[in-house]
Write a protein that holds these residues in place. Sequence first.
Motif, PDB file in Angstrom:
ATOM      1  N   ARG A  27      10.578 -13.606  -5.759  1.00 16.66           N
ATOM      2  CA  ARG A  27      11.301 -14.647  -5.022  1.00 16.66           C
ATOM      3  C   ARG A  27      12.669 -14.108  -4.551  1.00 16.66           C
ATOM      4  NH1 ARG A  27      14.220 -19.786  -6.514  1.00 16.66           N
ATOM      5  NH2 ARG A  27      14.342 -20.829  -4.489  1.00 16.66           N
ATOM      6  N   LEU A  28      13.359 -13.360  -5.411  1.00 15.00           N
ATOM      7  CA  LEU A  28      14.648 -12.773  -5.021  1.00 15.00           C
ATOM      8  C   LEU A  28      14.475 -11.796  -3.861  1.00 15.00           C
ATOM      9  CD1 LEU A  28      16.519 -12.116  -8.404  1.00 15.00           C
ATOM     10  CD2 LEU A  28      17.169 -13.706  -6.574  1.00 15.00           C
ATOM     11  N   GLU A  29      13.399 -11.022  -3.886  1.00 11.68           N
ATOM     12  CA  GLU A  29      13.127 -10.088  -2.784  1.00 11.68           C
ATOM     13  C   GLU A  29      12.950 -10.827  -1.477  1.00 11.68           C
ATOM     14  OE1 GLU A  29      11.089  -6.054  -4.561  1.00 11.68           O
ATOM     15  OE2 GLU A  29       9.843  -7.421  -3.375  1.00 11.68           O
ATOM     16  N   GLU A  30      12.171 -11.917  -1.537  1.00 11.76           N
ATOM     17  CA  GLU A  30      11.945 -12.722  -0.339  1.00 11.76           C
ATOM     18  C   GLU A  30      13.249 -13.287   0.210  1.00 11.76           C
ATOM     19  OE1 GLU A  30       9.172 -16.050  -0.805  1.00 11.76           O
ATOM     20  OE2 GLU A  30       7.783 -14.570  -1.676  1.00 11.76           O
ATOM     21  N   LEU A  31      14.071 -13.802  -0.692  1.00 11.27           N
ATOM     22  CA  LEU A  31      15.298 -14.481  -0.271  1.00 11.27           C
ATOM     23  C   LEU A  31      16.350 -13.509   0.233  1.00 11.27           C
ATOM     24  CD1 LEU A  31      15.630 -17.067  -3.172  1.00 11.27           C
ATOM     25  CD2 LEU A  31      15.306 -17.608  -0.752  1.00 11.27           C
ATOM     26  N   THR A  32      16.446 -12.348  -0.390  1.00  6.66           N
ATOM     27  CA  THR A  32      17.554 -11.438  -0.073  1.00  6.66           C
ATOM     28  C   THR A  32      17.119 -10.314   0.855  1.00  6.66           C
ATOM     29  OG1 THR A  32      17.105  -9.992  -1.967  1.00  6.66           O
ATOM     30  CG2 THR A  32      18.596 -11.850  -2.343  1.00  6.66           C
ATOM     31  N   GLY A  33      15.804 -10.072   0.948  1.00  2.00           N
ATOM     32  CA  GLY A  33      15.331  -8.945   1.741  1.00  2.00           C
ATOM     33  C   GLY A  33      15.618  -7.595   1.089  1.00  2.00           C
ATOM     34  N   GLU A  34      16.089  -7.622  -0.160  1.00  6.96           N
ATOM     35  CA  GLU A  34      16.358  -6.367  -0.870  1.00  6.96           C
ATOM     36  C   GLU A  34      15.273  -6.142  -1.916  1.00  6.96           C
ATOM     37  OE1 GLU A  34      20.207  -6.911  -2.643  1.00  6.96           O
ATOM     38  OE2 GLU A  34      21.029  -7.536  -0.708  1.00  6.96           O
ATOM     39  N   GLU A  35      15.038  -4.870  -2.212  1.00 10.12           N
ATOM     40  CA  GLU A  35      14.046  -4.557  -3.232  1.00 10.12           C
ATOM     41  C   GLU A  35      14.583  -4.933  -4.616  1.00 10.12           C
ATOM     42  OE1 GLU A  35      11.625  -0.596  -4.424  1.00 10.12           O
ATOM     43  OE2 GLU A  35      12.250  -0.761  -2.307  1.00 10.12           O
ATOM     44  N   LYS A  36      13.782  -5.638  -5.408  1.00  3.47           N
ATOM     45  CA  LYS A  36      14.226  -6.063  -6.751  1.00  3.47           C
ATOM     46  C   LYS A  36      13.229  -5.546  -7.779  1.00  3.47           C
ATOM     47  CE  LYS A  36      17.732  -8.443  -5.297  1.00  3.47           C
ATOM     48  NZ  LYS A  36      19.119  -8.111  -5.616  1.00  3.47           N
ATOM     49  N   ASP A  37      13.720  -4.865  -8.792  1.00  2.00           N
ATOM     50  CA  ASP A  37      12.846  -4.324  -9.825  1.00  2.00           C
ATOM     51  C   ASP A  37      12.565  -5.411 -10.857  1.00  2.00           C
ATOM     52  OD1 ASP A  37      11.714  -2.952 -12.011  1.00  2.00           O
ATOM     53  OD2 ASP A  37      12.662  -1.091 -11.334  1.00  2.00           O
ATOM     54  N   PRO A  38      11.292  -5.811 -10.999  1.00  2.11           N
ATOM     55  CA  PRO A  38      10.985  -6.881 -11.958  1.00  2.11           C
ATOM     56  C   PRO A  38      11.372  -6.514 -13.390  1.00  2.11           C
ATOM     57  CG  PRO A  38       8.960  -5.911 -11.063  1.00  2.11           C
ATOM     58  CD  PRO A  38      10.093  -5.339 -10.275  1.00  2.11           C
ATOM     59  N   ARG A  39      11.454  -5.214 -13.681  1.00  3.23           N
ATOM     60  CA  ARG A  39      11.866  -4.817 -15.042  1.00  3.23           C
ATOM     61  C   ARG A  39      13.330  -5.177 -15.289  1.00  3.23           C
ATOM     62  NH1 ARG A  39      10.299   1.340 -14.641  1.00  3.23           N
ATOM     63  NH2 ARG A  39      11.533   0.938 -12.779  1.00  3.23           N
ATOM     64  N   PHE A  40      14.143  -5.170 -14.212  1.00  4.84           N
ATOM     65  CA  PHE A  40      15.535  -5.591 -14.394  1.00  4.84           C
ATOM     66  C   PHE A  40      15.586  -7.082 -14.727  1.00  4.84           C
ATOM     67  CE2 PHE A  40      19.716  -7.075 -12.930  1.00  4.84           C
ATOM     68  CZ  PHE A  40      20.526  -6.246 -13.697  1.00  4.84           C
TER      69      PHE A  40
END
Length: 256
Positions: free
Chosen positions: A66-79
């Motif tokens: 969801r964060l990736e969709e909203l921000t357009g940035e790659e987000k590591d689910p492990r973080f």
Amino acid sequence: MELHAVPDLPEIRPGDDLAALIAERANLEPGNVLTVASTVVSKAEGRAADLSEFPAGPRAREIASRLEELTGEEKDPRFAQAVLEESTELAMDAPFLLTETRFGHVCVNAGIDRSNVPDHDLLLLPKRPTESAQRIRRGLETRGIEDVAVIVTDTCGRPFRHGQRGVALGWAGISASRDWRGEHDRDGRELGVTVQSVVDELASAANLVTGEGADGTPAVVVRGWSFGDLEGSDNLFRDLEGDFVRQALREWRFEG
Ligand code: GDP
Ligand code: MN
Ligand code: MN
């Protein structure tokens, strides 16, 4: 009041005795306040970690996508997984993660840092910063340095205002707040609500000296400041029941 950085501290490694390293380099006297950046407390306590230690569960994967969709940035689910494991409550899951850490501090990403951590991906906050502060204070005492208050600090953003500043995460040998209620102003009016968070104010002042980058000055000695005669209290982190802003957040969801 004067604030002095403790000079020549080395890169801190797991197991390092911060009290000893600081005592050797600082001229600490009774009544001084010592602030120590949580970064080095965490390093000494072995809280550097790698993303591979946090295999993402379904919740973390959902949050990250969801964060990736909203921000357009790659987000590591492990973080996201690391943040969840360090937290007792997720106050906001978008457009960033605002959580309550296990010791009651509300901040972005559970205070996990990705700067100033050589050889690892992440630096988690100390598990129990007040116990860390107590340990450093006792360590100073065993070296004959008595009556030094210790505050473990972090740099933290805030709602309503731009910019980050220093805050206290844990403290020892000092009360968190100084209670002005019942004192009088210059017109003789009684103060009804002012409880001054002195540990945060000292942490902010110290952060001016530590800097945020490569300075290498995580510890600061505050001289010439005293708590005075007012009553102190150790309340710093609001409970959810008394925190109406957080309660309002429960009813709110970021929609982009
Ligand atoms: P935080 O505010 O606790 O997240 O810590 P920062 O990353 O802002 O660092 C605070 C200060 O500590 C800066 O001056 C850094 O350069 C310094 N610092 C960070 N790690 C070390 C270390 O291992 N040794 C020394 N000597 N300084 C460090
Ligand atoms: Mn930090
Ligand atoms: Mn900082």
